[in-house]
Motif scaffolding. Structure first.
Motif, mmCIF file in Angstrom:
data_model
loop_
_atom_site.group_PDB
_atom_site.id
_atom_site.type_symbol
_atom_site.label_atom_id
_atom_site.label_comp_id
_atom_site.label_asym_id
_atom_site.label_seq_id
_atom_site.Cartn_x
_atom_site.Cartn_y
_atom_site.Cartn_z
ATOM 1 N N VAL A 39 0.911 -1.347 0.053
ATOM 2 C CA VAL A 39 -0.101 0.071 0.140
ATOM 3 C C VAL A 39 0.777 1.163 -0.060
ATOM 4 N N ASN A 40 1.729 1.301 0.933
ATOM 5 C CA ASN A 40 2.710 2.242 0.910
ATOM 6 C C ASN A 40 3.562 2.659 -0.372
ATOM 7 N N ARG A 41 4.013 1.637 -0.915
ATOM 8 C CA ARG A 41 4.856 1.719 -2.292
ATOM 9 C C ARG A 41 3.714 2.363 -3.314
ATOM 10 N N CYS A 42 2.529 1.800 -3.295
ATOM 11 C CA CYS A 42 1.567 2.080 -4.173
ATOM 12 C C CYS A 42 1.266 3.678 -4.441
ATOM 13 N N LEU A 43 1.419 4.105 -2.960
ATOM 14 C CA LEU A 43 0.769 5.568 -2.704
ATOM 15 C C LEU A 43 2.219 6.558 -2.944
ATOM 16 N N SER A 44 3.260 6.083 -2.782
ATOM 17 C CA SER A 44 4.425 6.881 -2.832
ATOM 18 C C SER A 44 5.448 6.608 -4.028
ATOM 19 N N GLY A 45 5.217 5.433 -4.443
ATOM 20 C CA GLY A 45 6.134 4.925 -5.721
ATOM 21 C C GLY A 45 5.909 5.704 -7.094
ATOM 22 N N SER A 46 6.639 5.122 -8.209
ATOM 23 C CA SER A 46 6.244 5.781 -9.410
ATOM 24 C C SER A 46 5.914 4.636 -10.507
ATOM 25 N N PRO A 47 4.966 4.864 -10.949
ATOM 26 C CA PRO A 47 4.049 5.678 -11.021
ATOM 27 C C PRO A 47 2.941 6.033 -9.724
ATOM 28 N N ARG A 48 2.672 7.130 -9.108
ATOM 29 C CA ARG A 48 2.109 7.071 -8.043
ATOM 30 C C ARG A 48 0.630 7.026 -8.203
ATOM 31 N N GLY A 49 0.036 6.144 -7.206
ATOM 32 C CA GLY A 49 -1.235 5.709 -7.108
ATOM 33 C C GLY A 49 -2.042 6.579 -6.311
ATOM 34 N N TYR A 50 -3.456 6.671 -6.580
ATOM 35 C CA TYR A 50 -4.366 7.345 -5.881
ATOM 36 C C TYR A 50 -5.488 6.485 -5.024
ATOM 37 N N LEU A 51 -5.480 7.063 -3.713
ATOM 38 C CA LEU A 51 -6.443 6.317 -2.828
ATOM 39 C C LEU A 51 -7.753 6.398 -3.317
ATOM 40 N N LEU A 52 -8.553 5.614 -3.818
ATOM 41 C CA LEU A 52 -9.922 5.913 -4.254
ATOM 42 C C LEU A 52 -10.867 5.592 -3.016
ATOM 43 N N ASN A 53 -10.753 4.516 -2.188
ATOM 44 C CA ASN A 53 -11.539 4.095 -1.263
ATOM 45 C C ASN A 53 -11.031 3.144 -0.219
ATOM 46 N N ILE A 54 -11.458 3.291 0.905
ATOM 47 C CA ILE A 54 -11.128 2.320 2.027
ATOM 48 C C ILE A 54 -12.333 1.701 2.494
ATOM 49 N N GLU A 55 -12.280 0.256 2.278
ATOM 50 C CA GLU A 55 -13.370 -0.571 2.908
ATOM 51 C C GLU A 55 -12.917 -1.054 4.333
ATOM 52 N N VAL A 74 -9.596 -2.884 3.128
ATOM 53 C CA VAL A 74 -9.471 -3.050 1.767
ATOM 54 C C VAL A 74 -9.178 -1.676 1.022
ATOM 55 N N TYR A 75 -7.855 -1.449 0.490
ATOM 56 C CA TYR A 75 -7.514 -0.270 0.033
ATOM 57 C C TYR A 75 -7.606 -0.378 -1.469
ATOM 58 N N ASN A 76 -8.445 0.517 -2.230
ATOM 59 C CA ASN A 76 -8.479 0.640 -3.718
ATOM 60 C C ASN A 76 -7.572 1.754 -4.037
ATOM 61 N N ILE A 77 -6.626 1.420 -4.808
ATOM 62 C CA ILE A 77 -5.627 2.427 -5.366
ATOM 63 C C ILE A 77 -5.936 2.408 -6.712
ATOM 64 N N GLY A 78 -6.004 3.470 -7.363
ATOM 65 C CA GLY A 78 -6.127 3.784 -8.940
ATOM 66 C C GLY A 78 -4.779 4.491 -9.381
ATOM 67 N N PHE A 79 -4.755 3.716 -10.620
ATOM 68 C CA PHE A 79 -3.426 4.309 -11.393
ATOM 69 C C PHE A 79 -3.641 4.303 -12.698
ATOM 70 N N GLU A 80 -2.746 5.599 -13.255
ATOM 71 C CA GLU A 80 -3.308 5.711 -14.909
ATOM 72 C C GLU A 80 -2.936 4.775 -15.801
ATOM 73 N N ARG A 81 -1.943 3.865 -15.308
ATOM 74 C CA ARG A 81 -1.626 2.455 -15.752
ATOM 75 C C ARG A 81 -0.922 1.577 -14.918
ATOM 76 N N LYS A 82 -1.176 0.181 -15.229
ATOM 77 C CA LYS A 82 -0.535 -0.492 -14.057
ATOM 78 C C LYS A 82 0.905 -0.583 -14.045
ATOM 79 N N PRO A 83 1.416 -0.003 -12.726
ATOM 80 C CA PRO A 83 2.813 -0.364 -12.474
ATOM 81 C C PRO A 83 3.317 -1.563 -12.860
ATOM 82 N N LEU A 84 4.819 -1.679 -13.086
ATOM 83 C CA LEU A 84 5.589 -2.777 -13.217
ATOM 84 C C LEU A 84 5.660 -3.469 -12.112
ATOM 85 N N PHE A 85 5.943 -2.715 -11.038
ATOM 86 C CA PHE A 85 6.261 -3.454 -9.561
ATOM 87 C C PHE A 85 4.937 -4.369 -9.186
ATOM 88 N N LEU A 86 3.812 -4.095 -9.592
ATOM 89 C CA LEU A 86 2.588 -4.959 -9.284
ATOM 90 C C LEU A 86 2.721 -6.357 -9.955
#
Length: 92
Positions: A39-55, A74-86
């Motif tokens: 979660v931390n990598r998605c929100l601070s890495g490159s490309p940067r994700g955006y927290l859309l929702n927390i269930e 459950v963290y729903n994190i949105g990206f403009e494109r799928k990051p390679l690290f995923l």
């Protein structure tokens, strides 16, 4: 100046469960820590994700004579494109 956040620009959404959501398959502390790190990598890495929702949820379960409370987020994190690290992470 960077582009402002646009929900319509989200082309990939990663759903990450942090905690125990299934009493039949309990996650270890290491697996929970791995999910938090992702979660931390998605929100601070490159490309940067955006927290859309927390269930947030919890459940009460009776296992034998014991009552167990499981809680998770459950963290729903949105990206403009799928990051390679995923690609290295399966279904966390």
């Amino acid at each position: 100046m960077s582009n402002p956040f646009q929900l319509s620009g989200m082309r990939y959404i990663k759903r990450i469960v942090v905690g125990n959501d299934n009493p039949q398959s309990m996650r270890t502390e290491a697996e929970v820590e791995e999910a938090i790190t992702l979660v931390n990598r998605c929100l601070s890495g490159s490309p940067r994700g955006y927290l859309l929702n927390i269930e947030k949820s919890f459940g009460l379960y009776n296992i034998g004579e014991h009552q167990v409370v499981l809680q998770y987020a459950v963290y729903n994190i949105g990206f403009e494109r799928k990051p390679l690290f995923l690609d290295d992470h399966g279904n966390i």
